[in-house]
Design a protein around this motif. Structure first.
Motif, PDB file in Angstrom:
ATOM      1  N   GLY A   9      12.591 -18.368 -11.904  1.00 20.89           N
ATOM      2  CA  GLY A   9      13.596 -17.828 -10.999  1.00 20.89           C
ATOM      3  C   GLY A   9      13.556 -18.363  -9.585  1.00 20.89           C
ATOM      4  O   GLY A   9      14.469 -18.105  -8.805  1.00 20.89           O
ATOM      5  N   LYS A  10      12.530 -19.106  -9.230  1.00 20.88           N
ATOM      6  CA  LYS A  10      12.425 -19.619  -7.863  1.00 20.88           C
ATOM      7  C   LYS A  10      13.396 -20.778  -7.663  1.00 20.88           C
ATOM      8  O   LYS A  10      13.573 -21.620  -8.539  1.00 20.88           O
ATOM      9  CB  LYS A  10      10.995 -20.085  -7.589  1.00 20.88           C
ATOM     10  CG  LYS A  10      10.766 -20.584  -6.172  1.00 20.88           C
ATOM     11  CD  LYS A  10       9.319 -21.017  -5.979  1.00 20.88           C
ATOM     12  CE  LYS A  10       9.066 -21.539  -4.573  1.00 20.88           C
ATOM     13  NZ  LYS A  10       7.658 -21.963  -4.390  1.00 20.88           N
ATOM     14  N   THR A  11      14.025 -20.835  -6.490  1.00 20.53           N
ATOM     15  CA  THR A  11      14.949 -21.924  -6.189  1.00 20.53           C
ATOM     16  C   THR A  11      14.187 -23.106  -5.589  1.00 20.53           C
ATOM     17  O   THR A  11      13.051 -22.971  -5.137  1.00 20.53           O
ATOM     18  CB  THR A  11      16.038 -21.458  -5.211  1.00 20.53           C
ATOM     19  OG1 THR A  11      15.410 -20.993  -4.001  1.00 20.53           O
ATOM     20  CG2 THR A  11      16.861 -20.330  -5.815  1.00 20.53           C
ATOM     21  N   GLY A  12      14.852 -24.273  -5.571  1.00 20.82           N
ATOM     22  CA  GLY A  12      14.283 -25.446  -4.914  1.00 20.82           C
ATOM     23  C   GLY A  12      13.255 -26.207  -5.720  1.00 20.82           C
ATOM     24  O   GLY A  12      12.555 -27.066  -5.182  1.00 20.82           O
ATOM     25  N   GLN A  13      13.151 -25.951  -7.020  1.00 20.87           N
ATOM     26  CA  GLN A  13      12.189 -26.671  -7.851  1.00 20.87           C
ATOM     27  C   GLN A  13      12.866 -27.901  -8.469  1.00 20.87           C
ATOM     28  O   GLN A  13      14.061 -27.887  -8.742  1.00 20.87           O
ATOM     29  CB  GLN A  13      11.634 -25.745  -8.931  1.00 20.87           C
ATOM     30  CG  GLN A  13      10.929 -24.527  -8.332  1.00 20.87           C
ATOM     31  CD  GLN A  13      10.377 -23.585  -9.387  1.00 20.87           C
ATOM     32  OE1 GLN A  13       9.181 -23.533  -9.636  1.00 20.87           O
ATOM     33  NE2 GLN A  13      11.257 -22.810  -9.998  1.00 20.87           N
ATOM     34  N   TYR A  14      12.086 -28.955  -8.707  1.00 22.60           N
ATOM     35  CA  TYR A  14      12.700 -30.198  -9.179  1.00 22.60           C
ATOM     36  C   TYR A  14      11.665 -31.116  -9.819  1.00 22.60           C
ATOM     37  O   TYR A  14      10.451 -30.912  -9.710  1.00 22.60           O
ATOM     38  CB  TYR A  14      13.372 -30.936  -8.014  1.00 22.60           C
ATOM     39  CG  TYR A  14      12.432 -31.284  -6.877  1.00 22.60           C
ATOM     40  CD1 TYR A  14      11.681 -32.454  -6.888  1.00 22.60           C
ATOM     41  CD2 TYR A  14      12.289 -30.421  -5.784  1.00 22.60           C
ATOM     42  CE1 TYR A  14      10.808 -32.762  -5.851  1.00 22.60           C
ATOM     43  CE2 TYR A  14      11.422 -30.723  -4.743  1.00 22.60           C
ATOM     44  CZ  TYR A  14      10.688 -31.895  -4.783  1.00 22.60           C
ATOM     45  OH  TYR A  14       9.820 -32.197  -3.760  1.00 22.60           O
ATOM     46  N   GLY A  58      13.685 -23.493 -21.709  1.00 23.54           N
ATOM     47  CA  GLY A  58      13.783 -22.541 -20.611  1.00 23.54           C
ATOM     48  C   GLY A  58      14.043 -23.168 -19.259  1.00 23.54           C
ATOM     49  O   GLY A  58      14.218 -22.460 -18.270  1.00 23.54           O
ATOM     50  N   ILE A  59      14.066 -24.501 -19.192  1.00 18.42           N
ATOM     51  CA  ILE A  59      14.311 -25.203 -17.930  1.00 18.42           C
ATOM     52  C   ILE A  59      15.622 -25.976 -18.064  1.00 18.42           C
ATOM     53  O   ILE A  59      15.833 -26.690 -19.046  1.00 18.42           O
ATOM     54  CB  ILE A  59      13.154 -26.149 -17.579  1.00 18.42           C
ATOM     55  CG1 ILE A  59      11.869 -25.334 -17.377  1.00 18.42           C
ATOM     56  CG2 ILE A  59      13.465 -26.964 -16.333  1.00 18.42           C
ATOM     57  CD1 ILE A  59      10.651 -26.169 -17.049  1.00 18.42           C
ATOM     58  N   VAL A  99      14.255 -22.638 -13.548  1.00 19.87           N
ATOM     59  CA  VAL A  99      13.218 -22.262 -14.515  1.00 19.87           C
ATOM     60  C   VAL A  99      13.495 -20.835 -14.974  1.00 19.87           C
ATOM     61  O   VAL A  99      13.424 -19.891 -14.187  1.00 19.87           O
ATOM     62  CB  VAL A  99      11.817 -22.376 -13.893  1.00 19.87           C
ATOM     63  CG1 VAL A  99      10.749 -22.026 -14.920  1.00 19.87           C
ATOM     64  CG2 VAL A  99      11.590 -23.790 -13.354  1.00 19.87           C
ATOM     65  N   GLY A 100      13.840 -20.692 -16.254  1.00 26.30           N
ATOM     66  CA  GLY A 100      14.190 -19.389 -16.804  1.00 26.30           C
ATOM     67  C   GLY A 100      12.999 -18.643 -17.374  1.00 26.30           C
ATOM     68  O   GLY A 100      11.886 -19.185 -17.486  1.00 26.30           O
ATOM     69  N   SER A 101      13.242 -17.404 -17.773  1.00 27.12           N
ATOM     70  CA  SER A 101      12.159 -16.536 -18.240  1.00 27.12           C
ATOM     71  C   SER A 101      11.581 -16.973 -19.582  1.00 27.12           C
ATOM     72  O   SER A 101      10.493 -16.537 -19.959  1.00 27.12           O
ATOM     73  CB  SER A 101      12.664 -15.092 -18.345  1.00 27.12           C
ATOM     74  OG  SER A 101      13.753 -15.011 -19.244  1.00 27.12           O
ATOM     75  N   VAL A 140      15.051  -9.824  -9.885  1.00 30.91           N
ATOM     76  CA  VAL A 140      16.382 -10.131 -10.422  1.00 30.91           C
ATOM     77  C   VAL A 140      16.361 -11.438 -11.202  1.00 30.91           C
ATOM     78  O   VAL A 140      16.904 -11.535 -12.304  1.00 30.91           O
ATOM     79  CB  VAL A 140      17.422 -10.200  -9.279  1.00 30.91           C
ATOM     80  CG1 VAL A 140      18.733 -10.791  -9.784  1.00 30.91           C
ATOM     81  CG2 VAL A 140      17.667  -8.810  -8.706  1.00 30.91           C
ATOM     82  N   ALA A 141      15.726 -12.473 -10.643  1.00 26.40           N
ATOM     83  CA  ALA A 141      15.726 -13.789 -11.282  1.00 26.40           C
ATOM     84  C   ALA A 141      14.881 -13.823 -12.545  1.00 26.40           C
ATOM     85  O   ALA A 141      15.053 -14.705 -13.383  1.00 26.40           O
ATOM     86  CB  ALA A 141      15.225 -14.844 -10.300  1.00 26.40           C
ATOM     87  N   ASN A 142      13.985 -12.886 -12.682  1.00 25.17           N
ATOM     88  CA  ASN A 142      13.100 -12.822 -13.848  1.00 25.17           C
ATOM     89  C   ASN A 142      12.934 -11.356 -14.222  1.00 25.17           C
ATOM     90  O   ASN A 142      11.941 -10.722 -13.861  1.00 25.17           O
ATOM     91  CB  ASN A 142      11.750 -13.470 -13.517  1.00 25.17           C
ATOM     92  CG  ASN A 142      10.816 -13.503 -14.711  1.00 25.17           C
ATOM     93  OD1 ASN A 142      11.221 -13.256 -15.845  1.00 25.17           O
ATOM     94  ND2 ASN A 142       9.551 -13.811 -14.462  1.00 25.17           N
ATOM     95  N   PRO A 143      13.905 -10.792 -14.932  1.00 23.64           N
ATOM     96  CA  PRO A 143      13.950  -9.339 -15.150  1.00 23.64           C
ATOM     97  C   PRO A 143      12.735  -8.759 -15.864  1.00 23.64           C
ATOM     98  O   PRO A 143      12.510  -7.546 -15.799  1.00 23.64           O
ATOM     99  CB  PRO A 143      15.222  -9.156 -15.993  1.00 23.64           C
ATOM    100  CG  PRO A 143      16.056 -10.353 -15.695  1.00 23.64           C
ATOM    101  CD  PRO A 143      15.083 -11.469 -15.489  1.00 23.64           C
TER     102      PRO A 143
END
Length: 393
Positions: free
Chosen positions: A94-99, A124-125, A175-177, A300-303
């Motif tokens: 759920g974190k933004t700015g990853q690459y 999941g990515i 990056v999803g749960s 929220v990004a990772n319920p």
């Protein structure tokens, strides 16, 4: 260069005989590595007749040796390599700015064909935007065709004629749960490099990349409110909690959600939690007591990333007292005269003893121990009252 084979052949020629014209063709096979880093190759050869043989070739030197040279152009194919890295050794759900960064290096450029980039992202990515060429690149290679969504880089390529240098491709990801690892492999093919055909020579895997969740840090809360009127115990129970180091915020643009913890005992019906604001309130006319209740804070990004915390709600009772006399005028020496002290408890039960203090007027004293009247509606137990004296200590 001297070629013994030619000398040996010429040694068989007899000067007294007319052999006519003869030609000898030699083929020399050179390893490919001998031609690298050159644009032309010049090769010279010479033939020296044996002693006693006269070379009548007009190009021969005084000793009869003849020489010849051959100049050939050399085509040096480009070499393509790549390295893939991640923005962190630990991706956060759920974190933004990853690459990811895919660095394509071209040597002996320019390339003679397009370089195709292939990459299937881990489970999941997914892409959070289109990959772009970074300003740190040193090659003029043009990146195009990269998708902005999905889980592959299908269509992503670097156009032909890319000069020697690097093309750094920044691949933004979400990056999803369901992600369990961020370790990933990218492949480059083409560019005119005969060895770059999708084999290990043009494949790169990131160092190990773990996947984790943002840390949720919560703080126990508490508050007190009178049970008669009710009111707000805590304006926002998540206001001092954090997710990934950021203050937990609720609502449409917030990073958190809150609710009564489903795994704990249910909250009393008269204690409310506003899931939009985080406020904890008590209804009017609620019974007194101390209630440690549990709430659940989730990202929220990772319920599924949640933590449970306690808010202690203390509801206090309201106590009032009214004192009346048995008559508006006492008569000296008359029996059966008294005072009534009515203690009213609202939002009970009480959490501690109620102490009654009363210093009787001059000349008036107790004629017996005070008692609880049958008309009382509370179960409060009266005790310790003196039977004599002029106060209720």
């Amino acid at each position: 260069m001297n070629i013994p084979l030619i000398s040996q052949l010429l040694a068989h020629r007899q000067p007294s005989k007319n052999l006519g014209f003869a030609a000898l063709v030699l083929a020399l096979l050179l390893p490919a590595s001998a031609a690298f880093a050159q644009t032309t190759v010049v090769n010279s050869a010479s033939a020296q007749p044996p002693a006693g043989v006269l070379n009548t070739n007009t190009g021969a030197d005084g000793a009869g040796k003849v020489s010849a040279s051959d100049t050939d152009s050399v085509s040096v194919p480009p070499k393509v390599t790549l390295v893939k890295t991640a923005s962190s050794s630990n991706f956060i759900i759920g974190k933004t700015g990853q690459y990811y960064d895919i660095t394509v290096t071209v040597a002996s450029g320019p390339t003679s064909a397009a370089i195709t980039i292939a990459d299937n992202l881990p489970t999941g990515i997914s892409l959070s935007g289109a990959p772009t060429k970074e300003a740190s690149s040193t090659s003029n290679g043009v990146l195009s065709g990269c998708p902005a969504t999905g889980t592959t880089l299908a269509g992503c390529q670097i156009a032909a004629n890319a000069s020697s240098g690097t093309i750094v491709i920044r691949v933004p990801v979400a990056v999803g749960s369901t992600a369990t690892t961020g370790t990933n492999t990218a492949t480059a093919s083409g560019g005119g490099d005969p060895a770059c055909n999708g084999t290990a020579a043009c494949t790169s895997t990131t160092p190990p990349v773990a996947v984790g969740a943002n840390a949720i840090v919560t703080t126990p809360d508490s508050g007190t409110v009178g049970g008669v009127a009710g009111g707000t115990v805590e304006a926002n129970i998540v206001g001092d909690d954090t997710i990934g180091g950021n203050t937990a915020t609720l609502g449409g643009s917030g990073n958190a959600t809150v609710k009564q913890d489903p795994g704990s005992p249910a909250w009393p019906a008269y204690i409310q939690l506003n899931t939009t604001t985080g406020a904890v309130t008590v209804d009017p006319a609620s019974p007194a007591g101390t209630y440690p209740v549990q709430y659940e804070l989730c990202e929220v990004a990772n319920p599924t990333n949640c933590k449970t915390e306690t808010v202690t709600v203390t509801i206090t009772p309201s106590i009032s007292v009214v004192k009346t006399a048995s008559a508006s005028s006492f008569t000296v020496g008359a029996p059966g005269q008294y005072y009534d002290i009515t203690v009213t408890v609202a939002s009970g039960p009480t959490s501690a003893a109620i102490t009654i203090a009363d210093n009787l007027p001059t000349g008036i004293s107790l004629s017996g121990a005070p008692t609880k009247e049958a008309s009382s509606t509370s179960n409060g137990a009266l005790s310790g009252c003196p039977a004599t004296g002029n106060n209720l200590t």
